[in-house]
Design a protein around this motif. Sequence first.
Motif, mmCIF file in Angstrom:
data_model
loop_
_atom_site.group_PDB
_atom_site.id
_atom_site.type_symbol
_atom_site.label_atom_id
_atom_site.label_comp_id
_atom_site.label_asym_id
_atom_site.label_seq_id
_atom_site.Cartn_x
_atom_site.Cartn_y
_atom_site.Cartn_z
ATOM 1 N N ARG A 156 -6.221 4.367 0.717
ATOM 2 C CA ARG A 156 -4.827 4.183 0.320
ATOM 3 C C ARG A 156 -4.664 2.866 -0.420
ATOM 4 O O ARG A 156 -3.960 2.781 -1.418
ATOM 5 C CB ARG A 156 -3.916 4.212 1.537
ATOM 6 C CG ARG A 156 -3.506 5.645 1.902
ATOM 7 C CD ARG A 156 -2.699 5.678 3.158
ATOM 8 N NE ARG A 156 -1.381 5.123 2.960
ATOM 9 C CZ ARG A 156 -0.561 4.862 3.957
ATOM 10 N NH1 ARG A 156 -0.953 5.055 5.204
ATOM 11 N NH2 ARG A 156 0.632 4.405 3.721
ATOM 12 N N THR A 190 0.819 -1.207 0.000
ATOM 13 C CA THR A 190 0.000 0.000 0.000
ATOM 14 C C THR A 190 0.851 1.255 0.000
ATOM 15 O O THR A 190 0.425 2.296 -0.446
ATOM 16 C CB THR A 190 -0.904 0.027 1.243
ATOM 17 O OG1 THR A 190 -0.096 -0.280 2.377
ATOM 18 C CG2 THR A 190 -2.019 -0.972 1.109
ATOM 19 N N ALA A 229 -3.298 2.480 -4.182
ATOM 20 C CA ALA A 229 -2.177 1.608 -4.546
ATOM 21 C C ALA A 229 -2.592 0.646 -5.643
ATOM 22 O O ALA A 229 -1.847 0.380 -6.581
ATOM 23 C CB ALA A 229 -1.695 0.849 -3.317
ATOM 24 N N TRP A 273 -2.263 1.989 -9.075
ATOM 25 C CA TRP A 273 -0.933 1.935 -9.662
ATOM 26 C C TRP A 273 -0.639 0.567 -10.251
ATOM 27 O O TRP A 273 0.031 0.453 -11.261
ATOM 28 C CB TRP A 273 0.140 2.295 -8.631
ATOM 29 C CG TRP A 273 0.173 3.755 -8.368
ATOM 30 C CD1 TRP A 273 -0.291 4.397 -7.269
ATOM 31 C CD2 TRP A 273 0.673 4.765 -9.252
ATOM 32 N NE1 TRP A 273 -0.124 5.742 -7.392
ATOM 33 C CE2 TRP A 273 0.473 5.999 -8.608
ATOM 34 C CE3 TRP A 273 1.244 4.747 -10.528
ATOM 35 C CZ2 TRP A 273 0.842 7.200 -9.175
ATOM 36 C CZ3 TRP A 273 1.618 5.940 -11.097
ATOM 37 C CH2 TRP A 273 1.415 7.158 -10.426
#
Lengths: 435, 321
Positions: free
Chosen positions: B32, A7, B36, B39
């Motif tokens: 978050r 993360t 992530a 990406w």
Amino acid sequence: MRTTHPTAPPAPGRRAFLAGGLAALGLGLAGCGPADTVLSGRRRLRQWNLFTGGDGARMVQMHEDYRREHPDIDFEPATFLWGNPFYTKFAMGAAGGRAFDIATLHVSRIRGMGAGTLIDPVPTDLLAEHGITRDTVLANVWDKCTVDGELYAIPLDTHLVVTYYNREVCERAGVLQADGTLTPTSGEDAFFDVLAAVREVTGQYGIAMDTTQPWRQFWSLYRQLGGEMTFDGDLVMDDDKALRSLDFLRRVSAEGLAPKASDAPGTPANFQNGICGLMWAGNWEIATFADAGMDFGMRPFPDVYGAELGQGDSHCFVLPHRRAPDDAAVAAAVEYAAWMLKHSITWAGGGHTPAYLPVTRGDDYAALEPQSEYRHAAADVQFDPEAWFSGSAAPLQNEANAVMSGVHNGSVTPETALELFKAAARKLLDTPEPV
Amino acid sequence: MSPSTATGRAAGAPAAAPAPRPARPARPGRRRASLAGLWFVLPFAALFAVFLVWPMLAGLWTSFTDRSLASPGADFVGLANWREMLGDSAVWQSLWTTLVFTAISTPPLVAIALAMALLTNRAAAGLGWFLRLSYFAPFLLPVAVVALIWEWMYQPGFGMVNGLLTAAGLAEVAWLTDQNTVLAAIAITTVWWTVGFNFLLYLAALQGIPSYVYEAAALDGAGPWQRFTRITLPLLRRTTGLIVLLQIVASLKLFDQAYIMTNGSGGPGYAARPAIGYIFEAGFTGLRVGYASAISYLLFAVIVAVSLVQFRLFSRKGETA
């Protein structure tokens, strides 16, 4: 370790990765731009060709000699697969205007490939400095390379459909002359007699021809009858002569003198296996039988309807249209083409008849067997009719082959095949020209 | 599709369970996590956009222009290409060829794969690896090799297939040069070449059926045929649906073996020129990319339509099962 925290990967890593990627991309794009003479100090000359067979091996051999004599030239040849794969790349490369400096082409495709748009005229004065003029190459081919008074191609050779004969079979059939060459015939009946005599020996067939690509045979016979075909606004052709030519194809298979079905790889195999004693095929198959150690000879396409005329074409060199004029590159390309013409005795080994007359008139060429047996046919080679969609591996041949192949196996009558061909040709005529 | 939704649910469950009470701390973490994830998805999404979405849109636009491979510019011509296509008999003939090929190649490609998988599944342990290898091996060959092998086997006069036919006292067949047999000949080659992939899918599914189901059925007095029709086939239904869908799409995309085995000619009377073959001819021999784009969109529409129908048929069955 870091992979346990997917993360929150460290930001610099990501940025570094992206930056690295962008840098790599930039490098890759920079690589696209040619740096002609910057790095080596030698002139770069990029040649594209379509020779992958026995003729390709000979071109490689010639290129080795060319390199040895031209240390100042950074010579980069590129070979592509014959036919559509090459022509597609040629058209795209020439449209880009900087992909190559010189390329081989079929003379029959000069119009279709954009003479004047994709292909630049050849500077004849420069060519004459190297001794290449209309007087030193085959005039009929030179004229084919001329469009609207401008020379658009430098002819390298002529290649055409010829008769191959198995010497042993033909000797037993009694169709050889005293010197061991095939007895020339004149007329339809005389030729059928020869085929019948050869069939007596082989027990199967007299002659093999590619029944999936009958266009070469059809055009040869049609031209022997004096048939014309033009596409000025409408298709004009002689139906009676076309029907007679097609009926020849029907008859030769129907009477069992030629296989009803014999495709491109099967035809040379039939000849090599002795299933037939004669074969009609392009002169470039020569290497196949020479390598096999066969005792064979070659003659021009026989006189069936009045003259020994055979369908054929020419390989030539063309200069692509350039975005930015570069006289030095053109000069190097012309010099290369002239060098190849003058050394085309090597090229003749692959079966093609060189267009440069001093070569074919020389003793070396006269000693080449069986090439010299059919050399006089090149002066009368029968090119395809003129249109943007005609020529080697062009749509007209494809259409003709698709509809005419049925004539051999009897699934289509000559009359139907002619109607289908005319419909297909008219459809091509209605298609907007892409170049 | 189903694996991704399954993992999505599984991943969401633990995060959702503690959510009701400490609602605050869970949220930022989740956001978050999804950022992530973005990406991770980005490389694929970028490639997907650049190499699939963009070419598809560009192709659609090209079909409304007179773009040629050999000239830099292109003019908008509206629906001219589409209108020409609807009246072009070669388009319909090639599309029909593709559909006929799909109709004659799909059933054997499914049935033979199932038969081979059943055989392998029952084979003795020492023989299983050999059957798996030999049934799957042709699939590993490149198309050019396959086409070349069969082109020689189909030759009249000296080819193996005709040799066997004449040895059995039958007449020779001009497989690749007869208008009536050329498509069937290519279908036979295709079955030999690609059946191994379907075989592998079936074999994996068969090995996933627990043996106690068969034992229970045997105890209840079900014979081999009943066990096959009442247990094996129903439990393979989803696999069959998948195989049929993949196979129909693959058959509709027929091109390379047909092109090579007819030496690029499309066969006598164009009897073996599939839709993609005509697209190739229009675009690359004829240099008319605009027109070729229009035809390729027609084929695309056919493939989507056939897939949707097939998908609906099988997913409904899957629900009731």
